[in-house]
Design a protein around this motif. Structure first.
Motif, PDB file in Angstrom:
ATOM      1  N   VAL A   1     -25.703  -1.559  17.850  1.00 48.28           N
ATOM      2  CA  VAL A   1     -25.163  -0.867  16.682  1.00 48.28           C
ATOM      3  C   VAL A   1     -24.559   0.464  17.103  1.00 48.28           C
ATOM      4  CG1 VAL A   1     -25.640   0.052  14.383  1.00 48.28           C
ATOM      5  CG2 VAL A   1     -26.913  -1.932  15.213  1.00 48.28           C
ATOM      6  N   VAL A   2     -23.325   0.698  16.677  1.00 53.15           N
ATOM      7  CA  VAL A   2     -22.656   1.974  16.899  1.00 53.15           C
ATOM      8  C   VAL A   2     -22.446   2.629  15.533  1.00 53.15           C
ATOM      9  CG1 VAL A   2     -20.617   3.157  17.800  1.00 53.15           C
ATOM     10  CG2 VAL A   2     -21.485   1.089  18.942  1.00 53.15           C
ATOM     11  N   VAL A   3     -23.102   3.757  15.285  1.00 46.62           N
ATOM     12  CA  VAL A   3     -22.969   4.482  14.016  1.00 46.62           C
ATOM     13  C   VAL A   3     -21.977   5.619  14.232  1.00 46.62           C
ATOM     14  CG1 VAL A   3     -24.158   5.719  12.181  1.00 46.62           C
ATOM     15  CG2 VAL A   3     -25.358   3.904  13.438  1.00 46.62           C
ATOM     16  N   ALA A   4     -20.807   5.505  13.614  1.00 50.33           N
ATOM     17  CA  ALA A   4     -19.765   6.508  13.824  1.00 50.33           C
ATOM     18  C   ALA A   4     -18.736   6.442  12.711  1.00 50.33           C
ATOM     19  CB  ALA A   4     -19.081   6.294  15.175  1.00 50.33           C
ATOM     20  N   GLY A   5     -18.169   7.581  12.358  1.00 46.44           N
ATOM     21  CA  GLY A   5     -17.164   7.633  11.303  1.00 46.44           C
ATOM     22  C   GLY A   5     -17.809   7.805   9.939  1.00 46.44           C
ATOM     23  N   GLU A   6     -17.089   8.455   9.041  1.00 46.09           N
ATOM     24  CA  GLU A   6     -17.652   8.736   7.721  1.00 46.09           C
ATOM     25  C   GLU A   6     -17.598   7.548   6.780  1.00 46.09           C
ATOM     26  OE1 GLU A   6     -15.899  12.151   5.966  1.00 46.09           O
ATOM     27  OE2 GLU A   6     -16.497  13.503   7.573  1.00 46.09           O
ATOM     28  N   ARG A   7     -16.598   6.688   6.921  1.00 49.09           N
ATOM     29  CA  ARG A   7     -16.383   5.584   5.997  1.00 49.09           C
ATOM     30  C   ARG A   7     -16.112   4.293   6.768  1.00 49.09           C
ATOM     31  NH1 ARG A   7     -18.609   8.361   2.750  1.00 49.09           N
ATOM     32  NH2 ARG A   7     -17.721   9.294   0.850  1.00 49.09           N
ATOM     33  N   TYR A   8     -16.095   3.168   6.033  1.00 44.03           N
ATOM     34  CA  TYR A   8     -15.842   1.873   6.658  1.00 44.03           C
ATOM     35  C   TYR A   8     -14.542   1.873   7.449  1.00 44.03           C
ATOM     36  CZ  TYR A   8     -13.949  -2.764   7.170  1.00 44.03           C
ATOM     37  OH  TYR A   8     -13.351  -3.876   7.696  1.00 44.03           O
TER      38      TYR A   8
ATOM     39  N   ALA B   1     -18.587  -8.877  -8.053  1.00 44.37           N
ATOM     40  CA  ALA B   1     -18.331  -7.556  -7.492  1.00 44.37           C
ATOM     41  C   ALA B   1     -17.277  -7.648  -6.401  1.00 44.37           C
ATOM     42  CB  ALA B   1     -19.620  -6.965  -6.927  1.00 44.37           C
ATOM     43  N   ALA B   2     -16.472  -6.585  -6.274  1.00 46.04           N
ATOM     44  CA  ALA B   2     -15.425  -6.552  -5.255  1.00 46.04           C
ATOM     45  C   ALA B   2     -15.465  -5.238  -4.501  1.00 46.04           C
ATOM     46  CB  ALA B   2     -14.051  -6.743  -5.887  1.00 46.04           C
ATOM     47  N   GLY B   3     -15.405  -5.334  -3.187  1.00 45.10           N
ATOM     48  CA  GLY B   3     -15.237  -4.187  -2.319  1.00 45.10           C
ATOM     49  C   GLY B   3     -13.935  -4.398  -1.572  1.00 45.10           C
ATOM     50  N   GLY B   4     -14.004  -5.089  -0.420  1.00 42.83           N
ATOM     51  CA  GLY B   4     -12.786  -5.517   0.257  1.00 42.83           C
ATOM     52  C   GLY B   4     -12.127  -6.689  -0.430  1.00 42.83           C
ATOM     53  N   GLY B   5     -12.916  -7.447  -1.197  1.00 47.34           N
ATOM     54  CA  GLY B   5     -12.367  -8.514  -2.026  1.00 47.34           C
ATOM     55  C   GLY B   5     -12.457  -9.918  -1.479  1.00 47.34           C
TER      56      GLY B   5
ATOM     57  N   GLY C   1     -15.437   4.673  -8.641  1.00 43.56           N
ATOM     58  CA  GLY C   1     -15.150   5.488  -7.472  1.00 43.56           C
ATOM     59  C   GLY C   1     -14.789   4.711  -6.229  1.00 43.56           C
ATOM     60  N   SER C   2     -14.650   3.404  -6.333  1.00 44.69           N
ATOM     61  CA  SER C   2     -14.303   2.570  -5.173  1.00 44.69           C
ATOM     62  C   SER C   2     -13.585   1.337  -5.689  1.00 44.69           C
ATOM     63  CB  SER C   2     -15.571   2.187  -4.403  1.00 44.69           C
ATOM     64  OG  SER C   2     -15.243   1.441  -3.253  1.00 44.69           O
ATOM     65  N   ALA C   3     -12.309   1.504  -5.988  1.00 42.64           N
ATOM     66  CA  ALA C   3     -11.572   0.481  -6.744  1.00 42.64           C
ATOM     67  C   ALA C   3     -10.309   0.032  -6.027  1.00 42.64           C
ATOM     68  CB  ALA C   3     -11.231   1.017  -8.133  1.00 42.64           C
ATOM     69  N   ALA C   4     -10.454  -0.433  -4.790  1.00 40.52           N
ATOM     70  CA  ALA C   4      -9.293  -0.809  -3.987  1.00 40.52           C
ATOM     71  C   ALA C   4      -8.548  -2.006  -4.564  1.00 40.52           C
ATOM     72  CB  ALA C   4      -9.725  -1.104  -2.555  1.00 40.52           C
TER      73      ALA C   4
ATOM     74  N   ILE D   1     -22.098   5.104  -5.597  1.00 35.89           N
ATOM     75  CA  ILE D   1     -23.455   4.736  -5.194  1.00 35.89           C
ATOM     76  C   ILE D   1     -23.465   3.439  -4.402  1.00 35.89           C
ATOM     77  CG2 ILE D   1     -23.961   3.439  -7.312  1.00 35.89           C
ATOM     78  CD1 ILE D   1     -26.792   4.530  -7.176  1.00 35.89           C
ATOM     79  N   ALA D   2     -22.429   2.618  -4.593  1.00 26.48           N
ATOM     80  CA  ALA D   2     -22.344   1.316  -3.934  1.00 26.48           C
ATOM     81  C   ALA D   2     -21.438   1.329  -2.715  1.00 26.48           C
ATOM     82  CB  ALA D   2     -21.852   0.264  -4.928  1.00 26.48           C
ATOM     83  N   VAL D   3     -21.178   2.514  -2.165  1.00 27.32           N
ATOM     84  CA  VAL D   3     -20.190   2.646  -1.094  1.00 27.32           C
ATOM     85  C   VAL D   3     -20.589   1.873   0.162  1.00 27.32           C
ATOM     86  CG1 VAL D   3     -21.174   4.765  -0.110  1.00 27.32           C
ATOM     87  CG2 VAL D   3     -18.729   4.324   0.097  1.00 27.32           C
ATOM     88  N   ASP D   4     -21.894   1.671   0.409  1.00 29.29           N
ATOM     89  CA  ASP D   4     -22.287   0.994   1.642  1.00 29.29           C
ATOM     90  C   ASP D   4     -22.014  -0.497   1.620  1.00 29.29           C
ATOM     91  OD1 ASP D   4     -24.322   0.417  -0.154  1.00 29.29           O
ATOM     92  OD2 ASP D   4     -25.899   0.484   1.363  1.00 29.29           O
ATOM     93  N   SER D   5     -21.697  -1.052   0.439  1.00 31.74           N
ATOM     94  CA  SER D   5     -21.317  -2.466   0.400  1.00 31.74           C
ATOM     95  C   SER D   5     -19.972  -2.703  -0.282  1.00 31.74           C
ATOM     96  CB  SER D   5     -22.396  -3.305  -0.307  1.00 31.74           C
ATOM     97  OG  SER D   5     -22.655  -2.815  -1.605  1.00 31.74           O
ATOM     98  N   LEU D   6     -19.543  -1.775  -1.132  1.00 37.77           N
ATOM     99  CA  LEU D   6     -18.270  -1.925  -1.842  1.00 37.77           C
ATOM    100  C   LEU D   6     -17.352  -0.748  -1.523  1.00 37.77           C
ATOM    101  CD1 LEU D   6     -19.592  -3.051  -5.368  1.00 37.77           C
ATOM    102  CD2 LEU D   6     -19.010  -4.484  -3.393  1.00 37.77           C
ATOM    103  N   GLY D   7     -17.351  -0.332  -0.273  1.00 38.20           N
ATOM    104  CA  GLY D   7     -16.656   0.895   0.084  1.00 38.20           C
ATOM    105  C   GLY D   7     -15.365   0.718   0.848  1.00 38.20           C
TER     106      GLY D   7
END
Length: 336
Positions: free
Chosen positions: A135-142, A194-198, A221-224, A242-248
């Motif tokens: 696992v590499v943890v890096a960057g603020e967002r997906y 639910a949709a994140g990347g879709g 707040g996460s409506a791509a 609040i759902a950014v870790d799966s719908l971000g």
């Protein structure tokens, strides 16, 4: 998929190949391929009163899938249908996709390196590690993690498993809809997803092909996907939920947009407060522990973002259950 609506970034020469790869028959083939490796998750008909509906609601409980989300379907389809090099596989993820790729790689004997942003849930990061992946943890967002993943793939030759904008991913996620249709005894008129990347909602829409109304549900707040459908093409959006870790996802892909533009009836938005309330209702009424992204589809009923007509047979997909115990304790302690 009516490819005439696909974004201009999809090459014309690929149209016929994509049409074959993205079809109900591709969903059936994907399910046949992954069936030995995934669970057929249950469908439950529940009284609608506690869930924002005057009529019973069909819940597809995909949070009981391996690794706690639907993502295992797409991960296995990619690793089985494609050639995996000696360098193994790599993926960028908010958490659930990474866990699924790590799990599938471990089951099939492949190396895996997963890139996750700093906003990823510690619970999800530890789950990825538990499956044996680096696992590499890096960057603020997906999106930041995705750039690092692509660089690693170029340097190492590892196979990239995209979380949403891949025919192999989309077709396998569509198998959720196939099972749901077979197992919903009362039938379905509409499903909320639910949709994140879709990739999930695109795959389910691909399977139903207009026979059942498919509604995408996103946090405000996460409506791509909502933004892409409004603009007529994928566009970048700000991500804060609040759902950014799966719908971000900052942006949906070309394939997702092409399918959704034709086959997703609408995309509705819900506030984070409704997502938290959906988590609480699922826990208090059914003892179902859903993560924020997993409860987002239900939030559309609770908030009134989607209002069923009388007698409408509505289905709600509960797609993820990777929630920590402290959150469950807080939900249980909140007023009813």
């Amino acid at each position: 998929m009516r490819v005439a609506r696909a974004s201009s970034e999809v090459a014309v020469a690929e149209v016929s190949q994509l049409a074959e790869a993205l079809s109900p028959s591709a969903v059936e083939a994907a399910l046949a391929r992954i069936r030995p490796h995934v669970r057929r998750t249950p469908v439950m008909s529940v009284e609608g009163a506690a869930f924002g509906s005057a009529d019973p609601v069909s819940l597809k409980l995909e949070l009981f899938q391996h690794t706690g989300s639907f993502k295992s379907r797409g991960a296995f389809n990619n690793l089985i249908a494609r050639s995996v090099p000696a360098a193994g596989v790599t993926a960028a993820s908010g958490g659930n996709h990474g866990a699924a790729v790590a799990y599938a790689a471990a089951c099939l004997g492949h190396r895996a390196r997963i890139f996750v942003p700093t906003v990823a849930s510690p619970v999800k990061i530890e789950r990825i590690r538990a499956y044996g992946a680096e696992v590499v943890v890096a960057g603020e967002r997906y999106a930041d993690a995705a750039l690092l993943c692509e660089a690693h793939a170029r340097e190492s030759g590892a196979l990239v498993v995209h979380p949403f904008d891949s025919p192999y991913t989309i077709a396998a996620q569509g198998s959720v809809g196939l099972e749901w249709e077979e197992d919903a005894a009362e039938g379905l008129d509409t499903v909320l997803v639910a949709a994140g990347g879709g990739g999930l909602v695109a795959g389910i829409a691909l399977w139903f092909a207009g026979r059942v109304k498919v509604v995408a549900v996103e946090p405000r707040g996460s409506a791509a996907l909502h933004a892409a459908l409004a603009a007529g093409r994928p566009v970048d959006v700000e991500v804060e939920s609040i759902a950014v870790d799966s719908l971000g996802a900052k942006r949906v892909g070309d394939l997702v947009h092409a399918i959704a533009a034709d086959l997703v009836a609408e995309a509705v938005l819900v506030p984070d407060s409704a997502i938290v309330e959906a988590q609480r209702r699922l826990w208090e009424s059914l003892r179902i522990a859903a993560e924020p992204g997993g409860a987002t589809a239900l939030a559309a009923l609770l908030s009134g973002a989607y209002r069923p007509r009388p007698g409408e047979r509505v289905g709600v997909l509960v797609c993820g259950g990777n929630v920590d115990l402290a959150t469950l304790a807080a939900l249980s302690a909140s007023p009813t």
